[in-house]
Design an enzyme around this catalytic site. Structure first.
Site: not given
Length: 365
Positions: A355, A249, A172
């Site tokens: 994130e 998310s 990520r």
């Protein structure tokens, strides 16, 4: 056409950035320009840089948390689009302009009889943002098939193509994340001929498809099942459904050094019980990955937390998504994120990291 939507070259004043994020949150920008082709994108960004005007680049807005005070500068909405599939005999590939809708790109490759991107179906956002955080889902990552990225170097005004090795892609993240000295203009991805998927690495998906983990399947079937799984978790945008008013998310799955993993697992077991299976996955040499969603739920944050009247809540379908129920502010969302982060840390000694990219805001300390 709303007050903030217009063709490239014309700037709207005090445009609400909530109109351009999937969270529907964010205050005004001083000005906003929508760039509908690559040339105007380059011209706009380099012009703003020469003028010393702060610029905020917005793709699909699916990974942005913008503060309630907005952005003191010009928001540049990346709307250049275009998909071109090259049927190379050795390795077919697809080229897409950065503003192309990501799921439209995946659908186009599958409809044309190619595989490769199917496990990334249904992810909201623009194609150009996917390498920045090495977007991933259902056992696949953008970096698995990334061929090249065309970048604008804002320091020099020049454009150049780079390969994935130049981006330091990781879980990520990449060298493009958290910095603004380059702008993604175009992306290219390798494809699989014959309509075959990548090896299915996600257990739930393999079970749904009726194949063994590591096996391949028809890309169209994989896409269909991935979309069904995502809809069941509120992870496919649906404007009437507030469970999809999110940034996907919100926390990444925590990565724990193997020299700490036994202690961490013991702490978790002391809370949940020794007979409970704890999700744990290899994450590279000397590293293990835990499930953020599982930890959140076991720390006492259930789906829909805190209650039906809260303006910002956990999704009623998926504890890893923080959602705007229609009247939330960014401050409401960040307060909820802080409670969840602190609760997981207090319960298990595991630190969760957000994130999304924060613009003029931050989580509480």
């Amino acid at each position: 056409m709303s007050h903030a939507q217009h063709s490239s070259g014309a700037a709207a004043s005090n445009a609400l950035l909530s109109e351009f994020t999937t969270l529907r949150l964010g205050g005004p920008a001083r000005a906003l320009v929508e760039c509908t082709d690559t040339a105007s994108l380059v011209e706009t960004v380099t012009g703003l840089d020469r003028a010393g005007e702060p610029a905020l680049l917005i793709g699909g807005g699916s990974n942005l948390v913008v503060g309630d005070d907005g952005f003191d500068g010009t928001a540049v909405v990346v709307r250049n689009t275009g998909i071109d599939i090259t049927d190379d005999a050795e390795q077919p590939y697809v080229t897409a302009a950065a503003g192309t809708d990501w799921d439209a790109l995946v659908a186009a490759t599958v409809d044309a009889g190619y595989g490769g991107l199917e496990c990334l179906s249904g992810i909201p956002g623009a194609a150009g943002t996917t390498p920045v955080q090495n977007v991933g889902a259902y056992g696949a990552e953008v970096g698995d098939l990334l061929r090249a990225v065309e970048l604008l170097d804002r320091a020099t005004g020049e454009t150049r193509w780079v390969g994935p090795a130049d981006l330091n892609l990781d879980y990520r993240t990449s060298d493009l994340k958290g910095r603004d000295d380059h702008v993604v203009l175009t992306v290219e991805f390798r494809l699989n001929a014959g309509g075959r998927s990548q090896p299915i690495a996600y257990r739930e998906l393999a079970r749904t498809l009726g194949v063994d983990e590591g096996a391949s399947a028809p890309a169209a079937s994989v896409r269909e099942q991935v979309l069904a799984l995502r809809r069941g978790k509120g992870m496919v945008l649906d404007p009437p459904d507030h469970d999809t008013w999110s940034a996907g998310s919100f926390f990444t799955n925590p990565i724990v050094d193997d020299d700490r993993i036994d202690e961490t697992i013991a702490t978790i077991r002391s809370r949940v019980g020794h007979d409970v299976a704890i999700p744990r996955f290899p994450a590279g040499d000397g590293l293990s990955k835990l499930s953020a969603g599982w930890l959140i739920e076991r720390a006492g944050f259930t789906r829909g937390y805190p209650d039906d009247d809260a303006p910002a809540r956990l999704s009623t379908k998926h504890t890893l998504a923080l959602t705007n129920r229609g009247a939330a502010t960014t401050a409401d969302l960040l307060s909820l994120a802080g409670r969840v982060r602190d609760g997981v840390r207090d319960a298990f000694g595991v630190e969760l990291h957000p994130e999304p990219v924060f613009v003029n805001c931050s989580m509480p300390r």
